[in-house]
Design a protein around this motif. Structure first.
Motif, PDB file in Angstrom:
ATOM      1  N   GLU A  88       0.815  -1.222   0.000  1.00 29.15           N
ATOM      2  CA  GLU A  88       0.000   0.000   0.000  1.00 29.15           C
ATOM      3  C   GLU A  88       0.846   1.269   0.000  1.00 29.15           C
ATOM      4  O   GLU A  88       0.331   2.365  -0.205  1.00 29.15           O
ATOM      5  N   ASP A 143      -6.036  -2.055 -12.299  1.00 30.21           N
ATOM      6  CA  ASP A 143      -7.435  -1.690 -12.076  1.00 30.21           C
ATOM      7  C   ASP A 143      -7.971  -0.966 -13.303  1.00 30.21           C
ATOM      8  O   ASP A 143      -8.068   0.262 -13.341  1.00 30.21           O
ATOM      9  N   HIS A 184     -14.782   2.000  -6.771  1.00 29.47           N
ATOM     10  CA  HIS A 184     -13.750   1.618  -5.807  1.00 29.47           C
ATOM     11  C   HIS A 184     -14.262   0.552  -4.842  1.00 29.47           C
ATOM     12  O   HIS A 184     -13.567  -0.439  -4.576  1.00 29.47           O
ATOM     13  N   THR A 212     -14.567  -2.804  -6.630  1.00 28.52           N
ATOM     14  CA  THR A 212     -13.254  -3.376  -6.940  1.00 28.52           C
ATOM     15  C   THR A 212     -12.579  -3.923  -5.695  1.00 28.52           C
ATOM     16  O   THR A 212     -12.137  -5.084  -5.670  1.00 28.52           O
ATOM     17  N   TYR A 213     -12.482  -3.115  -4.671  1.00 27.44           N
ATOM     18  CA  TYR A 213     -11.741  -3.541  -3.480  1.00 27.44           C
ATOM     19  C   TYR A 213     -12.519  -4.553  -2.643  1.00 27.44           C
ATOM     20  O   TYR A 213     -11.941  -5.202  -1.772  1.00 27.44           O
ATOM     21  N   VAL A 254     -10.625  -7.653  -3.353  1.00 29.82           N
ATOM     22  CA  VAL A 254      -9.169  -7.626  -3.165  1.00 29.82           C
ATOM     23  C   VAL A 254      -8.833  -8.087  -1.755  1.00 29.82           C
ATOM     24  O   VAL A 254      -9.280  -7.476  -0.782  1.00 29.82           O
ATOM     25  N   GLU A 283      -3.051  -5.107  -3.510  1.00 26.74           N
ATOM     26  CA  GLU A 283      -3.430  -3.784  -4.008  1.00 26.74           C
ATOM     27  C   GLU A 283      -3.689  -3.795  -5.502  1.00 26.74           C
ATOM     28  O   GLU A 283      -3.170  -4.627  -6.244  1.00 26.74           O
ATOM     29  N   LYS A 284      -4.487  -2.819  -5.931  1.00 24.08           N
ATOM     30  CA  LYS A 284      -4.709  -2.532  -7.338  1.00 24.08           C
ATOM     31  C   LYS A 284      -3.776  -1.397  -7.771  1.00 24.08           C
ATOM     32  O   LYS A 284      -3.567  -0.434  -7.022  1.00 24.08           O
ATOM     33  N   GLY A 320      -4.796   2.459  -3.351  1.00 19.94           N
ATOM     34  CA  GLY A 320      -4.218   1.773  -4.495  1.00 19.94           C
ATOM     35  C   GLY A 320      -2.793   2.215  -4.713  1.00 19.94           C
ATOM     36  O   GLY A 320      -2.289   3.131  -4.048  1.00 19.94           O
TER      37      GLY A 320
END
Length: 453
Positions: A49, A253, A277, A280-281, A284, A289-290, A328
């Motif tokens: 991160e 991403d 966001h 997407t996360y 994860v 991380e993206k 990200g």
């Protein structure tokens, strides 16, 4: 007696054969390849991160298009707060269109870019600035003149036994590898170990990762992570969630990027960026991380520069700021930081003039300084206060809070401030001056960016 001796000889031979086969089939055995760790690996590398990535297109970066040309500007890269460089492929390439992604020798630096010693020196110099270096790894395919062509079973074939290019693509300059072939897969893993050990590379960005079997990536990554006393960063060019399960730290991403284009170029509701966001996360895993971007080598070469795609330099800067301050890993591509508004190919050389865009560079430096020197933006929890026209996010950690407000429109916008920002007083993180609001409405200039705490 003679029969007994013969029996023992057969038994010994069989045992040795079994041991030999076991070693060949176990790519995590790090005593078989005979490579020696060059240099001193970087210790205490940043958490995922905390990474800030810079992608280098060697053919555009300097007049000579080589590693030395990039090494000469490592200080300028470091000034952006970068702590990891992704080098586009440096292995010997072949093929009719001069693509760096058509590898003809996995074990050699292409003379176009330099030598193994040049790469070692480059990595040493980057490490001295606390910058990791990952190499682009092209596992899915090779050039048609690769030495592996001597064994056609290492490649995917059609019903007539002809080696084919990757199915579903127009990549006719490369031949598709067969990952059902154990010998090929083991040789590929061996080559990946080679650069980590012999060049002291810090990991890989793995090209076209979605095209390669999960089982291969799992074996390869387990093998790389088994190298003693090494911490590596492994980045998949792909969107499959099983990349994380295979052991990758990062992947692209694309959905977030597409949403920024929709918002800044096509007028989509800015609140959808937060929605994207969250979606997407939500898939994860922790500590993964993206990688988020507003341009990269593919976008710049084929679709247009960030300035083209977003509709102007101010729009591209605003989109970058909105992307940067979300969670990200941020990515900066060669020349992006100076607003180089020429599409950069990577099958040929197209040299960037680094004297261009001084004012744009200063804005990027200020944005990156605010991001890298305020832990809220890298590590803080995300809170969303956006409206249909304005991205407004807050990042909080250890009782400290920092803000990013971006007008996504090429027109003046009025933003109704949340209670937390009404009659607010703080510091503008882009220039160090005081920042304050009066009342509950904030007027924003077209594509204005405000970063403060």
């Amino acid at each position: 007696m003679g029969c007994r001796i013969q029996y023992y000889l057969i038994a010994i031979f069989s045992f040795c054969l079994i041991i030999s086969c076991d070693k060949e089939e176990d790519p995590t055995n790090n005593e078989t390849e005979g490579y020696i760790q060059y240099g001193t690996p970087m210790a205490n590398i940043p958490e995922n991160e905390e990474l800030v990535m810079y992608e280098v297109n060697l053919r555009a970066f300097s007049a000579d298009g080589d590693l030395q040309g990039v090494q000469n500007r490592l200080d300028e890269i470091a000034e952006l707060g970068v702590n990891i460089i992704w080098l586009m492929p440096i292995q010997t390439n072949g093929g009719p269109i001069n693509s760096p992604y058509a590898i003809s020798d996995y074990y050699a630096v292409d003379e176009e870019y330099g030598t193994l010693e040049n790469l070692r020196t480059f990595i040493e110099e980057a490490h001295s600035r606390n910058i990791l270096v990952i190499l682009d790894w092209v596992a899915n395919h090779t050039a048609w003149d690769h030495t592996w062509m001597a064994d056609s079973s290492w490649y995917t074939q059609d019903v007539n036994g002809n080696i084919i290019h990757p199915a579903g693509t127009n990549w006719t300059d490369v031949a598709d590898l067969n990952f059902d072939n154990e010998n090929m897969a083991n040789q590929m893993i061996d080559a990946m170990k080679y650069w980590v050990l012999e060049a002291n590379a810090d990991g890989y960005r793995c090209d076209a990762a979605d095209y390669v079997l999960f089982e291969f990536w799992k074996r390869a990554i387990d093998s790389l992570r088994a190298i003693p006393n090494r911490e590596l960063v492994l980045f998949a060019e792909g969107a499959r969630n099983d990349h994380f399960e295979a052991g990758f730290d990062l992947n692209f991403d694309w959905s977030f990027y597409n949403r920024t284009v929709d918002i800044f170029s096509n007028g989509m509701n800015a609140e959808y960026l937060y929605s994207q966001h969250i979606v997407t996360y939500g898939a994860v895993p922790a500590a993964k991380e993206k990688v988020r971007f507003t341009t990269n080598h593919d976008q710049c070469a084929w679709d247009g520069t960030a300035i083209d795609i977003y509709g102007g330099i101010d729009a591209s800067l605003a989109a970058f700021a909105a992307t940067l301050f979300y969670p990200g890993v941020p990515l900066i591509y060669t020349g992006q930081e100076i607003g180089w508004n020429v599409q950069i190919p990577f099958f040929s050389n197209s040299i960037i003039n680094w004297n261009y865009g001084a004012s744009t560079l200063e804005i990027y430096k200020k944005l990156m300084n605010a991001y890298t020197n305020n832990e809220e933006f890298k590590l803080g929890a995300l809170n969303n206060f956006s409206s249909s026209d304005v991205v407004c996010i807050n990042r909080e950690i250890n009782g400290n809070s920092a803000w990013c407000i971006v007008n996504t429109r090429n027109s003046y916008s009025s933003f109704n401030l949340p209670l937390e920002l009404q009659n607010f007083s703080g510091i503008n993180l882009l220039d160090g001056n005081s920042f304050s609001t009066n009342g509950n409405v904030l007027s924003l200039n077209p594509f204005e960016i405000l970063i403060f705490k």
